[in-house]
Design a protein around this motif. Structure first.
Motif, PDB file in Angstrom:
ATOM      1  N   VAL A  63       0.913  -1.457  -0.122  1.00  0.00           N
ATOM      2  CA  VAL A  63      -0.139   0.332  -0.223  1.00  0.00           C
ATOM      3  C   VAL A  63       0.961   1.035  -0.046  1.00  0.00           C
ATOM      4  CG1 VAL A  63      -1.300   1.226   1.626  1.00  0.00           C
ATOM      5  CG2 VAL A  63      -1.896  -1.123   0.763  1.00  0.00           C
ATOM      6  N   LYS A  64       2.196   0.963   0.398  1.00  0.00           N
ATOM      7  CA  LYS A  64       2.907   2.247   0.919  1.00  0.00           C
ATOM      8  C   LYS A  64       3.423   2.770  -0.467  1.00  0.00           C
ATOM      9  CE  LYS A  64       3.612   1.959   5.854  1.00  0.00           C
ATOM     10  NZ  LYS A  64       4.640   1.466   7.055  1.00  0.00           N
ATOM     11  N   SER A  65       4.048   1.628  -0.634  1.00  0.00           N
ATOM     12  CA  SER A  65       4.532   1.842  -2.176  1.00  0.00           C
ATOM     13  C   SER A  65       3.693   2.183  -3.182  1.00  0.00           C
ATOM     14  CB  SER A  65       5.382   0.416  -2.778  1.00  0.00           C
ATOM     15  OG  SER A  65       5.472   0.251  -4.352  1.00  0.00           O
ATOM     16  N   ARG A  66       2.312   1.877  -3.561  1.00  0.00           N
ATOM     17  CA  ARG A  66       1.596   2.088  -4.470  1.00  0.00           C
ATOM     18  C   ARG A  66       1.209   3.514  -3.991  1.00  0.00           C
ATOM     19  NH1 ARG A  66      -2.955  -2.860  -4.426  1.00  0.00           N
ATOM     20  NH2 ARG A  66      -1.570  -4.608  -5.192  1.00  0.00           N
ATOM     21  N   ILE A  67       1.105   4.079  -2.958  1.00  0.00           N
ATOM     22  CA  ILE A  67       1.162   5.615  -2.664  1.00  0.00           C
ATOM     23  C   ILE A  67       1.546   6.234  -3.484  1.00  0.00           C
ATOM     24  CG2 ILE A  67       0.512   7.023  -1.395  1.00  0.00           C
ATOM     25  CD1 ILE A  67      -1.867   4.844   0.162  1.00  0.00           C
ATOM     26  N   ASN A  68       3.229   5.826  -2.833  1.00  0.00           N
ATOM     27  CA  ASN A  68       4.280   6.756  -2.981  1.00  0.00           C
ATOM     28  C   ASN A  68       4.046   6.949  -4.358  1.00  0.00           C
ATOM     29  OD1 ASN A  68       7.005   8.176  -2.812  1.00  0.00           O
ATOM     30  ND2 ASN A  68       8.036   6.169  -2.860  1.00  0.00           N
ATOM     31  N   ARG A  69       4.552   5.660  -5.611  1.00  0.00           N
ATOM     32  CA  ARG A  69       4.442   5.791  -7.168  1.00  0.00           C
ATOM     33  C   ARG A  69       3.356   6.365  -7.343  1.00  0.00           C
ATOM     34  NH1 ARG A  69       4.973  -0.408  -7.166  1.00  0.00           N
ATOM     35  NH2 ARG A  69       6.340  -0.471  -6.284  1.00  0.00           N
ATOM     36  N   GLY A  70       1.869   6.290  -7.097  1.00  0.00           N
ATOM     37  CA  GLY A  70       1.432   6.812  -7.587  1.00  0.00           C
ATOM     38  C   GLY A  70       1.090   8.434  -7.639  1.00  0.00           C
ATOM     39  N   ARG A  71       1.323   8.953  -6.002  1.00  0.00           N
ATOM     40  CA  ARG A  71       1.867  10.264  -5.842  1.00  0.00           C
ATOM     41  C   ARG A  71       3.264  11.334  -6.518  1.00  0.00           C
ATOM     42  NH1 ARG A  71       2.291  10.014   0.197  1.00  0.00           N
ATOM     43  NH2 ARG A  71       0.062  10.430   0.960  1.00  0.00           N
ATOM     44  N   ALA A  72       4.032   9.901  -7.299  1.00  0.00           N
ATOM     45  CA  ALA A  72       5.388  10.646  -7.801  1.00  0.00           C
ATOM     46  C   ALA A  72       4.587  10.491  -9.149  1.00  0.00           C
ATOM     47  CB  ALA A  72       5.873   9.494  -8.084  1.00  0.00           C
ATOM     48  N   ALA A  73       3.530   9.864  -9.878  1.00  0.00           N
ATOM     49  CA  ALA A  73       3.030   9.633 -11.145  1.00  0.00           C
ATOM     50  C   ALA A  73       2.280  10.897 -11.534  1.00  0.00           C
ATOM     51  CB  ALA A  73       2.481   8.441 -11.640  1.00  0.00           C
ATOM     52  N   LEU A  74       1.472  10.758 -10.727  1.00  0.00           N
ATOM     53  CA  LEU A  74       0.738  11.741 -10.647  1.00  0.00           C
ATOM     54  C   LEU A  74       1.016  13.562 -10.851  1.00  0.00           C
ATOM     55  CD1 LEU A  74      -1.905  11.209  -7.673  1.00  0.00           C
ATOM     56  CD2 LEU A  74      -2.540  11.210 -10.623  1.00  0.00           C
TER      57      LEU A  74
END
Length: 182
Positions: A160-171
Motif C-alpha cells: 500500500v505504501k509503495s503504491r501510494i508513493n509511486r502514484g503520487r510521483a506519477a501524478l
C-alpha cells in the motif's frame, strides 16, 4: 425535534433500514458525501452522481445480508471502487490522446479555477494503474490510513505504501506536464 435514528449505531441503522425508509435515508445522508468524493476523484464529477446512486442501490439490495463483519464505510468504499473500476473499464477503449485538451494553467482570479484543477486531477488519476489509483484515492480523498487501505484492498501494508508513493510521483509528473504548478 431530534431525529430518532440519529443516535443509532451503523449496524443498528443497517438492520432497521432493511424495512424502514427513514433509517435508510439516515445511512445515505451519513455516507453519501464520502462516496461522492471518492467517486468524483476516481471517475470525475460528471459520472460521480451515477456511481453514488449505484452504490446506494447496491446497499439497499444487500441490507438483509449485511453481517457487520466490516464497517459499513469500508464496505461502501469497496463497492464504490468496484463501480468506478467498472466504469473506467468501459471507458478504456478511448485513447488517452482523445482526452479533451487541458486549459492553460489556471489564474487564481478565474472563476472556474477549482473546477479546472479537479478535472485535471481526475484526468491524472485515470492514467494511474488501478491499484495505485485506488490507494492514492483512499488515502488522499477518503482520508483512510495505510492500515485501513491494506484491509480494504487486501494488499500488504508495504505494498500500500509503495503504491501510494509511486502514484503520487506519477501524478506529480503528469500534472507538471499539464502545466499545473505545485
Amino acid at each position: 425535534m431530534s431525529d430518532p435514528f440519529s443516535h443509532l449505531s451503523e449496524l443498528e441503522l443497517v438492520r432497521l433500514a432493511a424495512h424502514n425508509e427513514r433509517a435508510f435515508e439516515v445511512l445515505v445522508k451519513r455516507h453519501a458525501p464520502a462516496v461522492y468524493r471518492l467517486a468524483a476523484s476516481t471517475v470525475g464529477s460528471g459520472a460521480a452522481d451515477d456511481i453514488v446512486q449505484e452504490v446506494f442501490m447496491a446497499l439497499h439490495r444487500s441490507l438483509k445480508t449485511f453481517r457487520g463483519e466490516a464497517q459499513l464505510s469500508t464496505w461502501l468504499h469497496r463497492v464504490t471502487l468496484n463501480a468506478c473500476a467498472k466504469l473506467l473499464s468501459a471507458r478504456q477503449n478511448l485513447a488517452l490522446e482523445a482526452a479533451p485538451e487541458l486549459a492553460a494553467p489556471h489564474n487564481p482570479a478565474q472563476a472556474g479555477e477549482n473546477a479546472d484543477l479537479r478535472e485535471r486531477l481526475a484526468a491524472a488519476l485515470q492514467t494511474l494503474p488501478r491499484e495505485q489509483r485506488e490507494a492514492v484515492t483512499l488515502r488522499e480523498i477518503s482520508g483512510l490510513d495505510y492500515a485501513e487501505i491494506a484491509e480494504l484492498t487486501g494488499a500488504e501494508l508495504g505494498t500500500v505504501k509503495s503504491r501510494i508513493n509511486r502514484g503520487r510521483a506519477a501524478l506529480r509528473e503528469w500534472l507538471q506536464r499539464a502545466g499545473v504548478k505545485p
